[in-house]
Write a protein that holds these residues in place. Structure first.
Motif, PDB file in Angstrom:
ATOM      1  N   THR A 102       0.821  -1.187   0.000  1.00 18.11           N
ATOM      2  CA  THR A 102       0.000   0.000   0.000  1.00 18.11           C
ATOM      3  C   THR A 102       0.854   1.233   0.000  1.00 18.11           C
ATOM      4  OG1 THR A 102      -0.088   0.196   2.398  1.00 18.11           O
ATOM      5  CG2 THR A 102      -1.733  -1.228   1.359  1.00 18.11           C
ATOM      6  N   HIS A 103       0.207   2.374  -0.304  1.00 18.24           N
ATOM      7  CA  HIS A 103       0.914   3.627  -0.362  1.00 18.24           C
ATOM      8  C   HIS A 103       0.972   4.318   0.986  1.00 18.24           C
ATOM      9  CE1 HIS A 103      -3.311   4.636  -0.806  1.00 18.24           C
ATOM     10  NE2 HIS A 103      -3.011   5.822  -0.276  1.00 18.24           N
ATOM     11  N   HIS A 104       0.420   3.694   2.056  1.00 16.05           N
ATOM     12  CA  HIS A 104       0.355   4.373   3.334  1.00 16.05           C
ATOM     13  C   HIS A 104       1.713   4.368   4.037  1.00 16.05           C
ATOM     14  CE1 HIS A 104      -3.937   4.717   2.991  1.00 16.05           C
ATOM     15  NE2 HIS A 104      -4.056   3.413   2.809  1.00 16.05           N
ATOM     16  N   THR A 105       2.486   3.272   3.936  1.00 22.34           N
ATOM     17  CA  THR A 105       3.755   3.171   4.639  1.00 22.34           C
ATOM     18  C   THR A 105       4.885   3.476   3.686  1.00 22.34           C
ATOM     19  OG1 THR A 105       2.877   1.522   6.157  1.00 22.34           O
ATOM     20  CG2 THR A 105       5.250   1.603   5.895  1.00 22.34           C
ATOM     21  N   ASN A 106       5.779   4.377   4.123  1.00 23.35           N
ATOM     22  CA  ASN A 106       6.864   4.779   3.251  1.00 23.35           C
ATOM     23  C   ASN A 106       8.189   4.747   3.970  1.00 23.35           C
ATOM     24  OD1 ASN A 106       5.293   5.844   0.773  1.00 23.35           O
ATOM     25  ND2 ASN A 106       4.250   6.723   2.528  1.00 23.35           N
ATOM     26  N   GLY A 107       8.242   4.103   5.120  1.00 22.20           N
ATOM     27  CA  GLY A 107       9.481   3.991   5.855  1.00 22.20           C
ATOM     28  C   GLY A 107      10.123   2.650   5.622  1.00 22.20           C
ATOM     29  N   SER A 108      11.327   2.485   6.161  1.00 17.48           N
ATOM     30  CA  SER A 108      12.029   1.221   6.036  1.00 17.48           C
ATOM     31  C   SER A 108      12.277   0.655   7.419  1.00 17.48           C
ATOM     32  CB  SER A 108      13.364   1.421   5.302  1.00 17.48           C
ATOM     33  OG  SER A 108      14.144   2.404   5.961  1.00 17.48           O
ATOM     34  N   ALA A 109      11.875  -0.569   7.632  1.00 14.76           N
ATOM     35  CA  ALA A 109      12.033  -1.194   8.933  1.00 14.76           C
ATOM     36  C   ALA A 109      13.426  -1.806   9.039  1.00 14.76           C
ATOM     37  CB  ALA A 109      10.979  -2.276   9.134  1.00 14.76           C
ATOM     38  N   LYS A 110      13.863  -2.041  10.270  1.00 17.72           N
ATOM     39  CA  LYS A 110      15.141  -2.696  10.471  1.00 17.72           C
ATOM     40  C   LYS A 110      15.079  -4.114   9.921  1.00 17.72           C
ATOM     41  CE  LYS A 110      16.515  -0.053  14.539  1.00 17.72           C
ATOM     42  NZ  LYS A 110      16.922  -0.113  15.959  1.00 17.72           N
ATOM     43  N   LYS A 159      -3.917  11.021   7.381  1.00 10.93           N
ATOM     44  CA  LYS A 159      -3.535   9.668   7.789  1.00 10.93           C
ATOM     45  C   LYS A 159      -2.028   9.479   7.846  1.00 10.93           C
ATOM     46  CE  LYS A 159      -7.150   6.291   6.764  1.00 10.93           C
ATOM     47  NZ  LYS A 159      -7.505   5.129   5.918  1.00 10.93           N
ATOM     48  N   LEU A 160      -1.293  10.247   7.048  1.00 12.91           N
ATOM     49  CA  LEU A 160       0.156  10.088   7.021  1.00 12.91           C
ATOM     50  C   LEU A 160       0.760  10.323   8.397  1.00 12.91           C
ATOM     51  CD1 LEU A 160       2.643   9.587   5.292  1.00 12.91           C
ATOM     52  CD2 LEU A 160       2.746  12.024   4.831  1.00 12.91           C
ATOM     53  N   VAL A 161       0.163  11.233   9.181  1.00  9.01           N
ATOM     54  CA  VAL A 161       0.708  11.553  10.507  1.00  9.01           C
ATOM     55  C   VAL A 161       0.633  10.348  11.442  1.00  9.01           C
ATOM     56  CG1 VAL A 161       0.549  13.091  12.484  1.00  9.01           C
ATOM     57  CG2 VAL A 161       0.094  13.976  10.196  1.00  9.01           C
ATOM     58  N   PRO A 162      -0.552   9.783  11.709  1.00 15.91           N
ATOM     59  CA  PRO A 162      -0.595   8.625  12.614  1.00 15.91           C
ATOM     60  C   PRO A 162       0.093   7.391  12.047  1.00 15.91           C
ATOM     61  CG  PRO A 162      -2.750   8.993  11.626  1.00 15.91           C
ATOM     62  CD  PRO A 162      -1.912  10.190  11.305  1.00 15.91           C
ATOM     63  N   VAL A 163       0.074   7.236  10.727  1.00 18.65           N
ATOM     64  CA  VAL A 163       0.772   6.090  10.129  1.00 18.65           C
ATOM     65  C   VAL A 163       2.268   6.194  10.403  1.00 18.65           C
ATOM     66  CG1 VAL A 163       1.432   5.001   7.954  1.00 18.65           C
ATOM     67  CG2 VAL A 163      -0.940   5.625   8.356  1.00 18.65           C
ATOM     68  N   MET A 164       2.817   7.401  10.235  1.00 20.95           N
ATOM     69  CA  MET A 164       4.240   7.612  10.498  1.00 20.95           C
ATOM     70  C   MET A 164       4.562   7.376  11.967  1.00 20.95           C
ATOM     71  SD  MET A 164       6.507  11.063   9.835  1.00 20.95           S
ATOM     72  CE  MET A 164       6.529  10.842   8.061  1.00 20.95           C
ATOM     73  N   LEU A 170       5.701   1.365  16.818  1.00 19.91           N
ATOM     74  CA  LEU A 170       5.441  -0.079  16.842  1.00 19.91           C
ATOM     75  C   LEU A 170       6.515  -0.894  16.134  1.00 19.91           C
ATOM     76  CD1 LEU A 170       1.581  -0.131  16.163  1.00 19.91           C
ATOM     77  CD2 LEU A 170       2.763  -0.236  18.362  1.00 19.91           C
ATOM     78  N   TYR A 171       7.035  -0.376  15.014  1.00 17.51           N
ATOM     79  CA  TYR A 171       7.929  -1.191  14.184  1.00 17.51           C
ATOM     80  C   TYR A 171       9.276  -0.524  13.890  1.00 17.51           C
ATOM     81  CZ  TYR A 171       3.508  -3.565  13.606  1.00 17.51           C
ATOM     82  OH  TYR A 171       2.315  -4.204  13.854  1.00 17.51           O
ATOM     83  N   ARG A 172       9.538   0.640  14.526  1.00 24.11           N
ATOM     84  CA  ARG A 172      10.835   1.318  14.442  1.00 24.11           C
ATOM     85  C   ARG A 172      11.274   1.571  13.009  1.00 24.11           C
ATOM     86  NH1 ARG A 172      14.329  -1.813  19.190  1.00 24.11           N
ATOM     87  NH2 ARG A 172      12.858  -1.368  20.894  1.00 24.11           N
ATOM     88  N   ARG A 173      10.335   2.026  12.193  1.00 19.15           N
ATOM     89  CA  ARG A 173      10.656   2.341  10.808  1.00 19.15           C
ATOM     90  C   ARG A 173      11.231   3.751  10.701  1.00 19.15           C
ATOM     91  NH1 ARG A 173       8.473  -1.085   6.901  1.00 19.15           N
ATOM     92  NH2 ARG A 173       7.177  -2.740   7.786  1.00 19.15           N
ATOM     93  N   ARG A 174      12.032   3.983   9.683  1.00 18.01           N
ATOM     94  CA  ARG A 174      12.628   5.290   9.427  1.00 18.01           C
ATOM     95  C   ARG A 174      12.038   5.873   8.154  1.00 18.01           C
ATOM     96  NH1 ARG A 174      18.672   3.368   9.241  1.00 18.01           N
ATOM     97  NH2 ARG A 174      17.573   1.738   8.114  1.00 18.01           N
ATOM     98  N   PHE A 175      12.018   7.200   8.053  1.00 18.10           N
ATOM     99  CA  PHE A 175      11.380   7.876   6.932  1.00 18.10           C
ATOM    100  C   PHE A 175      12.328   8.855   6.256  1.00 18.10           C
ATOM    101  CE2 PHE A 175       8.015   6.492   9.726  1.00 18.10           C
ATOM    102  CZ  PHE A 175       7.062   5.996   8.853  1.00 18.10           C
ATOM    103  N   ASN A 240      -2.778   0.598   9.424  1.00 18.32           N
ATOM    104  CA  ASN A 240      -1.935   0.629   8.236  1.00 18.32           C
ATOM    105  C   ASN A 240      -0.510   0.168   8.514  1.00 18.32           C
ATOM    106  OD1 ASN A 240      -3.426   1.920   5.796  1.00 18.32           O
ATOM    107  ND2 ASN A 240      -4.065   3.150   7.515  1.00 18.32           N
ATOM    108  N   SER A 241       0.035   0.538   9.663  1.00 20.39           N
ATOM    109  CA  SER A 241       1.394   0.095   9.989  1.00 20.39           C
ATOM    110  C   SER A 241       1.435  -1.419  10.189  1.00 20.39           C
ATOM    111  CB  SER A 241       1.899   0.819  11.239  1.00 20.39           C
ATOM    112  OG  SER A 241       1.055   0.566  12.353  1.00 20.39           O
ATOM    113  N   THR A 242       0.378  -1.981  10.781  1.00 23.74           N
ATOM    114  CA  THR A 242       0.322  -3.431  10.957  1.00 23.74           C
ATOM    115  C   THR A 242       0.151  -4.142   9.618  1.00 23.74           C
ATOM    116  OG1 THR A 242      -0.674  -3.138  13.156  1.00 23.74           O
ATOM    117  CG2 THR A 242      -0.877  -5.312  12.124  1.00 23.74           C
ATOM    118  N   GLN A 243      -0.670  -3.575   8.727  1.00 21.99           N
ATOM    119  CA  GLN A 243      -0.832  -4.158   7.401  1.00 21.99           C
ATOM    120  C   GLN A 243       0.483  -4.148   6.631  1.00 21.99           C
ATOM    121  OE1 GLN A 243      -4.067  -1.684   5.997  1.00 21.99           O
ATOM    122  NE2 GLN A 243      -5.559  -3.318   6.297  1.00 21.99           N
ATOM    123  N   ASP A 244       1.238  -3.063   6.741  1.00 18.88           N
ATOM    124  CA  ASP A 244       2.549  -2.997   6.085  1.00 18.88           C
ATOM    125  C   ASP A 244       3.489  -4.063   6.631  1.00 18.88           C
ATOM    126  OD1 ASP A 244       1.865  -0.852   4.440  1.00 18.88           O
ATOM    127  OD2 ASP A 244       2.382   0.616   5.966  1.00 18.88           O
TER     128      ASP A 244
END
Length: 402
Positions: A102-110, A159-164, A170-175, A240-244
């Motif tokens: 999906t287009h909601h998550t744009n970070g990279s997880a460890k 939505k981008l704010v709470p998703v980020m 929750l998942y320590r992603r970086r943007f 959205n973060s959980t779906q990603d």
């Protein structure tokens, strides 16, 4: 054929969700009783969610069975099979690092170690998403009793704010740096929109004031509506973060996720409606120790005017999800972002035209800032996809030269 498919997808997303948005707003106003002597609002957001999630899971199942490959078993078609799930399955790249559906998550997880596919873990993740969705929907529906629908649409554009935030927590992603610019623009736009609204809009709109004195006329209506909307957005971010995270861990399709999450949403909300629970604000507002399902069906029987928008809301929401996943599968997240961006804008403008919502000059400025921020996001995605395609073409040319 590809162009025809794209036209069908665009037309499907526009028509289904524009129609869905109108039906949703119609469900937020009072309905006249069958005897014509009184009117009341429909309070059971759980019933609305159950109707839509049931039809969504049914439409996803039909889609999966139609697209099922002859070599696949039914279990495999439903997304359960023994395969390593460490590799992402999407063709889209977020910031050139992480892959998502999906287009909601744009970070990279460890980086995570490869793990064996676990049906139990996958079902638990689906259940987590379904629980968040079940509790998020009533807050979004309740917010419409205090704020105007255009404000609701622009709020959902944040939505981008709470998703980020949820991805970080929750998942320590970086943007990427431009994500923070988008967050700033969208947040500033919605603040301007809410701050420069007329008094009637801040109290839920003229229609809401005249129709629901206990909601729209309270002095803190705007604050209550904004609070409900913030809770809805926070839960959306967790969803959205959980779906990603699910897409990055398991080899599943969007339709498979659509099926199981909606099926679990139906089960959770149905159980909550059947049990004789006491009144719970927002979630079960009409519960007095009796079944919410009985209360909802009684309301429908006494106010038959709700049947038409209820059917429209459920059917268009279910079909709209299919068009979204079809677009994502065949044309990628860039095209989907472009379609959903313009769809949100047309949703707000259509609500202004159909329901005569009056926007102030400051609100138009806020709307412009919000959509400009989303446009920056779409523009960066376009450049990223283009750069990736150029790199792929160069690699193919090198292979051919060998």
């Amino acid at each position: 054929m590809s162009f025809v498919r794209l036209i069908i997808c665009v037309a499907g997303v526009y028509s289904m969700f524009l129609w869905w948005a109108i039906a949703q707003e119609r469900l937020s106003v009072p309905f006249q009783s069958i005897d014509g002597e009184s009117s009341a609002k429909f309070r059971s957001a759980l019933f609305l969610g159950t109707c839509q999630s049931f039809l969504s899971s049914l439409s996803a199942l039909i889609y999966i069975l139609i697209r099922k490959k002859p070599s696949e078993t039914l279990i495999q078609a439903l997304g359960f099979h023994d395969k390593n799930s460490g590799e992402p399955t999407s063709a889209s790249t977020a910031n050139g690092k992480a892959h998502t559906h999906t287009h909601h998550t744009n970070g990279s997880a460890k980086p995570r170690p490869d793990t064996r596919f676990s049906s139990k873990a996958l079902l638990l993740s689906y259940a987590q998403c379904a629980t968040f969705i079940t509790f998020a929907a009533p807050f979004g529906f309740a917010a419409l009793s205090y704020i105007s629908y255009p404000a609701m649409v622009l709020g959902k554009s944040c939505k981008l704010v709470p998703v980020m935030i949820m991805n970080i927590l929750l998942y320590r992603r970086r943007f990427a740096p431009h994500k923070y610019l988008v967050v700033f623009m969208v947040t500033t736009g919605i603040t301007i929109f809410m701050g420069f609204g007329s008094d009637s809009q801040k109290h839920g709109g003229k229609k809401a004031v005249s129709a629901s004195m206990d909601h729209g006329s309270t002095p803190y209506a705007s604050l209550i509506g904004a609070s409900y909307l913030l809770i809805n957005l926070a839960l959306d971010g967790a969803i959205n973060s959980t779906q990603d995270e699910i897409f990055s861990r398991y080899k599943i399709s969007g339709q498979q996720m659509m099926l199981w999450i909606n099926l679990m949403c139906t089960c959770i909300s149905f159980v909550l409606m059947v049990l004789p629970l006491p009144s719970i604000p927002v979630l079960l507002p009409s519960g007095n120790g009796r079944s919410e399902l009985v209360a909802a069906l009684t309301f429908v029987q006494q106010h038959p005017g709700i049947i038409s928008p209820l059917i429209e809301f459920s059917v268009t929401g279910a079909l709209g999800q299919l068009f979204i996943f079809e677009t994502l599968q065949h044309f990628g997240s860039l095209t989907l972002v472009t379609i959903t961006l313009t769809r949100k804008m047309f949703t707000m403008l259509l609500s202004v035209v159909v329901y005569n919502h009056q926007l102030t000059l400051g609100q138009w400025l806020g709307a412009t800032v919000v959509f400009a921020g989303i446009s920056v996001e779409a523009f960066v995605k376009r450049n990223d996809v283009h750069a990736k395609r150029v790199l792929q073409e160069k690699e193919k040319a090198k292979l051919k030269s060998l």
